[in-house]
Design an enzyme around this catalytic site. Structure first.
Site, PDB file in Angstrom:
ATOM      1  N   GLU A  65       0.826  -1.205   0.000  1.00 26.41           N
ATOM      2  CA  GLU A  65       0.000   0.000   0.000  1.00 26.41           C
ATOM      3  C   GLU A  65       0.863   1.258   0.000  1.00 26.41           C
ATOM      4  O   GLU A  65       1.894   1.319   0.680  1.00 26.41           O
ATOM      5  CB  GLU A  65      -0.934  -0.009   1.209  1.00 26.41           C
ATOM      6  N   ASP A 117     -64.717  33.320  15.779  1.00 31.08           N
ATOM      7  CA  ASP A 117     -64.044  33.284  17.071  1.00 31.08           C
ATOM      8  C   ASP A 117     -65.022  32.687  18.074  1.00 31.08           C
ATOM      9  O   ASP A 117     -66.217  33.014  18.051  1.00 31.08           O
ATOM     10  CB  ASP A 117     -63.610  34.680  17.518  1.00 31.08           C
TER      11      ASP A 117
END
Length: 1159
Positions: free
Chosen positions: A312, A679
């Site tokens: 590697e 309301d």
């Protein structure tokens, strides 16, 4: 010089005797070798690499032996071998595969000729290789001496230097203390990297960028290396920024022959572990390739390397390469080399171990050619969205991607397999081959898209993002690729709809309905028949007028219409009153096209807002916005009407003004037309805000006067005719397009209706008047006819369908038949289950229609069913206590709460007034008296209010006026952080209105998916055993499902539920909630409880770093978890004090198990 003779035995077997003499660094004496066929191979490993070797052995006629730990009894590798034996009995999962004496014992007892170590575990342990040799068993790999040299990173580095291979600056020997690491960093500076001296694969590897991180990372690297390789020795190197990770595959024999099989690019890494590998490396300079391969072969020859191995390197941005290490074993990614060179590396390993030379095997350097490209993706059971945390559990579904150019190397990747936290998270290796990198990438992308893995999270969505990344496709990646491409984590959610639906159905079969059921009635077994609908677009309706001429033009057209116009309430208020608001979008959608074609001349369809908004999420587990969108698409010609609670929008509380405006804007964008604004106290400031918000959104404003009392009774003067006319004056002055009388309780008697509507018509001749009522007492039709005579033009459908309306009675009959049968599906919620008829006592108690039925259900659920008459009487008294209110949601709920409170506590009105300062009233009552919903007509009742509130604060004026604006961007970010990037503007508004309900809804859909595709009977009651049914997920995608069986309770408190899905057996494990209450389980951390910290992943507690009562800072380490051989530090998300610790070292946890609580 090599000489050999070939001798045939009497049995016709070939024996080869070789005599060789050559000079090596470690071998100077001539050796005589003999070809010895291998008859039986053991693989001292598990999972896919064991199976890979077994397959190669079988192809070569070699018998195979598997070993397995106690935790791996169900793993596929032991079934793929000819023989399988338990090792490491009583040992921890990883330790079992590291127990050399057991492995050698099994080999000797079962006449094993050779042992293949695979990768990981003992594969790079020289003592294991030596133990094999000492036992007379061949080690399929390099000699023990070479394994030792290559496994010791320091000695390997020294050998590389002597071979003339460039290396990265680093320590010459393993360090034994933190002080040595500090000295190295002082000499070379940061960043540095710790590496395990006796193993690879990213274990024991930690990058340190600052001095403050040195201690913690040293400890973690040492601990990981010790756990993974049995030795915690580390060495330190200078860390090279943004290199490419290139490795060269080498192969040597016992005669000094060494070849390379070109290189692989392993730069795409996460936590120093490879994720995607490519062969050959792209964009690699040919001269650099030659240097890399030549250095690799020279290094191998330097040590007399035999068998397979990998050298590697790191390659920096200037093209300089540096030796990292030699992996003296087969690599995970050997597959891509096999694909591009057509060399079977495992075959080669076995033949070399038998004594064959590379030339005999046809492996000469000049014959090794690169053919195309290959990519390997490691599909793991890790969740990229949570930092690649390992996930564990049972594979409920596994379907792989296959086809031309695809190779799969896997082990226990099958339906029913259990993924444990004890080992590596690798599920399957997918290898794709093509003539070039784009071709191989296309095949890989296609294969990954075909995968279906359910039951555990995987990294497949992340891999798909990698494969579509331009930098990857151009072959210019380095080891920082993942870190520098955050877009890779913009993961496309996996739908998983079918399996989630099975989970839901199984949950209902085991635990019953997810929505509360008031009575024990079952849904009707009869399905409604949808009346025929003509093809083509529906006729033009009033919505076309609205779209063409706007709200003002629409109002004029409505007023100019000759005759009555009707509103259909079936889609909202009717089922709110009759069926506890439980009618699902599924049943609304089925009849919607019929309505569009048959009733195109309706004034409107009321189908949204009010209680239906939160109930959709809360009880029906569906999105209210999706309901609006889908109905709009199915009924494009009829105006939609919604109920807007003034400044309360669709909630029961006050919101900042900008939230109400934004809600109306989003509602209008999604297809809402008419906003009926009211309301609950007729509190004008609240109404005006809602009207302004609806108007600003471009909607039709229909201001609704909530009606109570009796305008025809001269003895009841609080809500007199004059009161209503003055209120109407204000609403018309404010710009309402339509006036509405909202008669929630059905109190509007015929005489009262004639009087009120007549007065309004005289005062406002050009304003359309809409009357909306509930027929609780049974006099609704008479009242509507009286209102129609007095001048209203918009009553409610069903009341006046025969009166001056151009509606086909035949169509109404068909419509009624559909709803009559559909109503049977909702039998558990039908008001007639507890209330058998209308009741004229509503004129006394004034309970609104929707509340009347809900209150009836509530009384039954609270054990007051036999006292409902008392509840109604108490309602009258509660209303008087509160000052005789307008009773509409939420004010009606306040009165109802107080009434039930009085009945439960056997209190009279006088007793409540007398003891008001000492009683613990319902919260809704207290908040009303504080002024949270506005100021009632005539003011608050005194001294009752003062006695209840005592020193509690009072709200002055309009409640929402003092609230700071809501920051929708911040809210959206919070939602995206919690639920992903699929959050829509509609989701933001749902969370703004109902934060907790929305959170629970999202959690439900995350678990069970969208369930609105189920028919109502299945949604409520689940399927019966052996029942077959279809579920249409979307157009063209239909599931065929059959419920098969319900399993017994297991030790985990679960039952396995079996189904047949599209002809394939599926099963799901469902927790039995009743049974689990009687069983002890580790508590879970609750996400919405601040200070509860749960395990981010399943695993074992390695170390608890705090004590009870200790002060901790945000970010301070609390404990260390280990899962799949990777350690994770759990940090404190906040500053505080450790209140309680629920774990100890060696505790085994599942995901979200409670670790500790902070105060």
């Amino acid at each position: 010089i090599l000489t050999y003779a070939i001798i045939r035995s009497a049995l016709g077997l070939l024996a080869i005797r070789r005599v060789w003499s050559m000079t090596r660094s470690a071998h100077t004496a001539p050796q005589t070798l003999e070809y010895k066929p291998i008859k039986k191979v053991m693989v001292a490993n598990r999972g896919e690499i064991a199976i890979r070797v077994f397959r190669a052995c079988t192809e070569l006629g070699i018998r195979t032996v598997a070993v397995y730990s106690e935790q791996d009894t169900g793993q596929m590798h032991r079934q793929k071998a000819d023989e399988a034996y338990l090792i490491g009995k009583g040992l921890p999962p990883v330790a079992a595969y590291l127990h050399i004496p057991d492995i050698i014992k099994v080999a000797k007892e079962n006449d094993v000729d050779a042992i293949h170590p695979g990768y990981g575990f003992l594969s790079e342990r020289a003592d294991f290789a030596q133990a094999c040799v000492d036992a007379g068993v061949r080690f399929i790999g390099p000699t023990p001496d070479v394994v030792r040299k290559m496994g010791d990173k320091i000695e390997a580095r020294s050998i590389a230097i002597s071979a003339g291979v460039p290396v990265v600056p680093g320590t010459d020997a393993p360090i034994s203390s933190l002080q040595e690491a500090q000295e190295f960093s002082n000499s070379y500076g940061f960043p540095i990297i710790f590496k395990a001296a006796y193993g690879g694969g990213g274990r024991g590897m930690r990058v340190v960028r600052e001095y403050e991180e040195l201690d913690e990372n040293y400890q973690r690297a040492y601990s990981e290396a010790l756990a993974a390789f049995g030795n915690g020795a580390l060495f330190v190197e200078k860390f090279i920024e943004k290199p490419r990770h290139i490795e060269v595959q080498i192969l040597g024999d016992k005669y000094g022959n060494v070849i390379h099989l070109y290189e692989r690019d392993c730069s795409i890494q996460r936590r120093h572990q490879k994720v995607v590998e490519i062969a050959p490396a792209t964009q690699l300079d040919p001269h650099l390739r030659d240097r890399l391969t030549a250095d690799s072969v020279n290094l191998a020859r330097q040590v007399g390397y035999e068998n397979a191995g990998t050298v590697e390197f790191l390659v920096d941005k200037h093209g300089k390469h540096y030796f990292i290490e030699v992996n003296s074993r087969l690599q995970v990614e050997h597959t891509v080399t096999e694909e591009i060179t057509d060399v079977d590396l495992v075959h080669s390993q076995l033949r070399v171990c038998e004594g064959r030379s590379l030339p005999e095997l046809g492996l000469k350097q000049d014959k090794i050619r690169i053919n195309g490209y290959a990519i390997q993706c490691r599909v793991t059971t890790e969740d990229p969205a949570r930092g690649f945390q390992p996930d564990t559990g049972r594979l409920e579904v596994f379907r792989s991607g296959e086809g031309m150019g695809i190779r799969l190397d896997s082990a226990s990747a099958f339906q029913g397999a259990v993924i444990s936290p004890h080992y590596d998270s690798l599920l399957v290796k997918v290898i794709a081959s093509g003539k070039d990198l784009p071709a191989a990438s296309a095949k890989m992308s296609r294969a990954l898209a075909e995968f279906r893995v359910r039951g555990v999270k995987t990294n497949i969505p992340f891999l798909q993002n990698v494969l579509s990344n331009n930098q990857f496709l151009n072959g210019t990646v380095d080891t920082q690729f993942i870190d520098e491409n955050p877009d890779l984590f913009n993961l496309k959610p996996v739908q998983n709809r079918a399996q989630k639906l099975l989970h839901y159905l199984g949950h209902v079969m085991v635990n019953g309905p997810t929505t509360p059921i008031p009575v024990k009635a079952k849904p009707s077994p009869i399905d409604p028949v949808i009346p025929p609908v003509p093809l083509g677009e529906p006729p033009v309706g009033f919505r076309d007028v609205l779209l063409r001429e706007g709200p003002d033009g629409f109002a004029k057209a409505v007023r100019a219409h000759q005759g009555l116009l009707l509103m259909d309430t079936t889609f909202r208020d009717a089922h709110q009153s009759l069926l506890a608001t439980r009618v699902r979008t599924h049943d609304l959608k089925r009849i919607a096209p019929f309505v569009a074609h048959s009733f195109s001349n309706l004034f409107s369809v009321e189908n949204w807002g009010g209680a239906t908004f939160d109930v959709a999420m809360r009880f029906l587990c569906e999105c209210p916005w999706k309901r609006l969108q889908e109905l709009r698409a199915l009924m494009p010609n009829v105006p939609f009407q919604m109920l807007l609670r003034g400044a309360n929008a669709v909630g029961y509380t006050n919101y900042p003004d900008n939230a109400v405006f934004k809600f109306c804007e989003v509602a209008k964008e999604n297809g809402m037309d008419i906003f009926r604004v009211f309301d609950s106290l007729n509190y004008l400031p609240n109404m005006l805000l809602g009207m302004e918000a609806a108007g600003a959104a471009g909607g039709v404003v229909e201001a609704a006067i909530s009606y109570t009392g009796d305008v025809s009774d001269p003895m009841r003067q609080k809500y007199s005719l004059d009161y209503y006319l003055k209120l109407a004056d204000e609403l018309v002055k404010a710009g309402t397009h339509i006036l509405c009388i909202k008669d929630m309780a059905g109190l509007l008697k015929p005489d009262s209706g004639r009087l009120l509507v007549g007065a309004l018509r005289d005062r406002f001749p050009n304003v359309p008047i809409h009357v909306h009522t509930h027929d609780t007492a049974g006099a609704g039709v008479a009242a509507m006819l009286a209102c129609a005579e007095a001048g209203t033009i918009c009553p409610t459908m069903g009341h006046c369908v025969t009166c001056r309306c151009s509606i086909s009675l035949e169509k109404v009959f068909d419509y009624s038949e559909y709803w009559e049968v559909t109503r049977g599906l909702y039998a558990p919620f039908d008001c007639t289950a507890t209330m058998k008829s209308g009741n004229a006592d509503v004129y006394e108690n004034e309970i609104p229609g929707g509340q009347y039925t809900n209150l009836h259900f509530q009384a039954h659920s609270m054990g007051l069913g036999n006292k409902f008459k008392e509840v109604k009487k108490a309602y009258v008294e509660a209303n008087k206590l509160l000052g005789d209110l307008i009773k509409v949601t939420p004010s009606s709920k306040i009165v109802g709460d107080l009434a039930q409170f009085m009945v439960q506590n056997a209190l009279t009105r006088a007793e409540v007034e007398e003891r008001a300062d000492e009683l613990s009233f319902p919260l809704s009552v207290v908040e009303f008296l504080q002024g949270h919903i506005g100021i009632p007509h005539g003011g608050f009742p005194e001294p009752f209010r003062s006695k209840v509130l005592k020193s509690l604060p009072r709200v002055e004026g309009r409640p929402g006026a003092s609230l700071p604006p809501m920051d929708f961007q911040v809210l959206e970010k919070q939602l995206r952080d919690a639920h992903g990037d699929e959050i829509t503007p509609e989701d933001v508004m749902s969370a703004a209105m109902y934060p907790k309900v929305f959170q629970e809804f999202k959690e439900f859909t995350r678990t069970f998916g969208p369930v609105d595709c189920l028919d109502t009977r299945l949604f409520l009651d689940g399927p019966k055993i052996a029942e077959e049914f279809e579920v249409e997920l979307e157009r063209g995608k239909t599931l065929h499902i059959k419920a098969l069986a319900l399993g017994d309770l297991n030790k985990a408190g679960q039952r396995e539920v079996f189904f047949e899905l599209n002809g394939q057996l599926r099963s799901v494990l469902v927790k039995d909630t009743v049974a689990m209450k009687e069983m002890h389980f580790h508590p879970k951390a609750l996400k919405d409880v601040r200070g509860q910290i749960g395990a981010p992943m399943p695993g074992k507690v390695v170390e608890v770093k705090v004590k009870q009562g200790q002060q901790v800072e945000k970010g301070q380490p609390l404990c260390v978890l280990s899962a799949m051989k990777m350690e994770t530090v759990v940090n404190s998300p906040l500053s505080g004090t450790v209140a309680k610790i629920y774990v100890t070292a060696d505790s085994t946890l599942e995901g979200d198990d409670l670790i500790l609580e902070e105060g």
